[in-house]
Design an enzyme around this catalytic site. Sequence first.
Site, short mmCIF file in Angstrom:
data_model
loop_
_atom_site.label_atom_id
_atom_site.label_comp_id
_atom_site.label_asym_id
_atom_site.label_seq_id
_atom_site.Cartn_x
_atom_site.Cartn_y
_atom_site.Cartn_z
N THR A 1 64.57 29.00 41.07
CA THR A 1 65.04 30.21 40.56
C THR A 1 63.89 31.12 40.07
O THR A 1 62.65 30.85 40.23
CB THR A 1 66.10 30.29 39.72
OG1 THR A 1 66.81 31.48 39.45
CG2 THR A 1 65.92 29.61 38.42
N LYS B 1 60.25 31.85 43.64
CA LYS B 1 60.80 31.80 44.89
C LYS B 1 59.70 32.32 45.98
O LYS B 1 59.95 31.79 47.16
CB LYS B 1 61.98 32.60 45.12
CG LYS B 1 63.10 32.15 44.24
CD LYS B 1 64.41 33.18 44.48
CE LYS B 1 65.65 32.54 43.77
NZ LYS B 1 66.70 33.25 44.26
N ASN C 1 64.48 29.04 48.14
CA ASN C 1 65.10 28.58 46.81
C ASN C 1 65.64 27.36 46.77
O ASN C 1 66.01 26.87 45.94
CB ASN C 1 66.48 29.63 46.88
CG ASN C 1 67.60 29.15 47.55
OD1 ASN C 1 67.35 28.75 48.92
ND2 ASN C 1 68.72 29.10 46.93
N ASP D 1 70.02 31.13 49.76
CA ASP D 1 70.65 32.33 49.19
C ASP D 1 71.25 33.31 50.33
O ASP D 1 72.37 33.97 49.85
CB ASP D 1 69.52 33.05 48.66
CG ASP D 1 69.15 32.45 47.04
OD1 ASP D 1 70.24 31.81 46.50
OD2 ASP D 1 68.04 32.85 46.65
N ALA E 1 63.34 44.18 44.40
CA ALA E 1 62.46 43.66 45.43
C ALA E 1 62.03 42.46 45.36
O ALA E 1 60.96 42.09 45.89
CB ALA E 1 61.70 44.85 45.84
N ALA F 1 65.36 37.29 45.40
CA ALA F 1 66.98 37.50 45.71
C ALA F 1 67.06 38.35 46.80
O ALA F 1 67.80 38.59 47.77
CB ALA F 1 67.71 37.61 44.66
N TYR G 1 74.69 36.07 36.96
CA TYR G 1 76.08 35.24 36.65
C TYR G 1 76.10 34.91 35.06
O TYR G 1 77.27 34.33 34.86
CB TYR G 1 76.21 34.19 37.44
CG TYR G 1 74.87 32.81 37.60
CD1 TYR G 1 75.07 32.17 36.44
CD2 TYR G 1 74.23 33.05 38.72
CE1 TYR G 1 74.04 31.25 36.26
CE2 TYR G 1 73.13 32.12 38.38
CZ TYR G 1 72.84 31.31 37.47
OH TYR G 1 71.94 30.55 37.42
#
Length: 272
Positions: A66, A70, A91, A107, A130, A133, A217
Amino acid sequence: MTTEIAYADVIGDPIAQSKSPLIHKFWLDRLAIRADYRRHHVTPDQLADYIEQRRSDPAWRGCNVTLPHKIAIMDLVSDPGAVREKIGAMNTIVRQADGSLIGTNTDAAGFMAPIADTDWSGKHAVVIGAGGAARAVLFALKQVGIGEITFLARSGLKATGLLMQASVKGSVLPMDARLPEADLLINASPLGMTGKAPLEVDLDPLPADALVYDLVYAPLETGLLRAAKNRDLAVVDGLDMLIGQAALAFELFFGATPPMEDDAELRKLLIA
């Protein structure tokens, strides 16, 4: 470093917020697999040493990666699936029996899982951020035929480069720009995460049938999702992507399919 049982890690900086250990340990328990999954704080200057140490540990099955690793992780592992060219971020790292390490990206598939039933061809998506993820999101949206993507990013140069690399029609706006009208809004940045700056965005330009998707999250209900719910917009929270990408990684690490029929119970555990 050796250990009696097989194990995998999730690494990042910070890492205390990660719910990945809860997910993987839940599945390991349900499947009665004698293995472990751990949270490991790795700073950028420790990344190369961490990877080298794990390479020689036969009990280590791999790790999830994470923020902020990455992109940097790609220089430390092999890439047989051309993930660097296709997505530009990894990831998931998997250790092979001979000690070689293979990088991949779960991902993209995890991101699409909760919205795969919608036809996104020709539609307009706005992506905030950007980084790693966002690269996976861009790859996934291209695969389903998205018509246009607008990036809101601190680095206009980086976002423009992503669009050019993916050959997707789009544009780049500064982070504080007014949202364009769009069918899908995705927060692929850490803004709004616990310990990070809030994400401040006016959702008024979005039509009533737009979908708002926040990859954050922790907290589960971010300020962005609260604002979207106040407008009665459809929302997807970060747990859906987290569980989806974790399921793919779990198979790679432990060679078993997670008991997805227990998702409702797992989700209750994650939000407790």
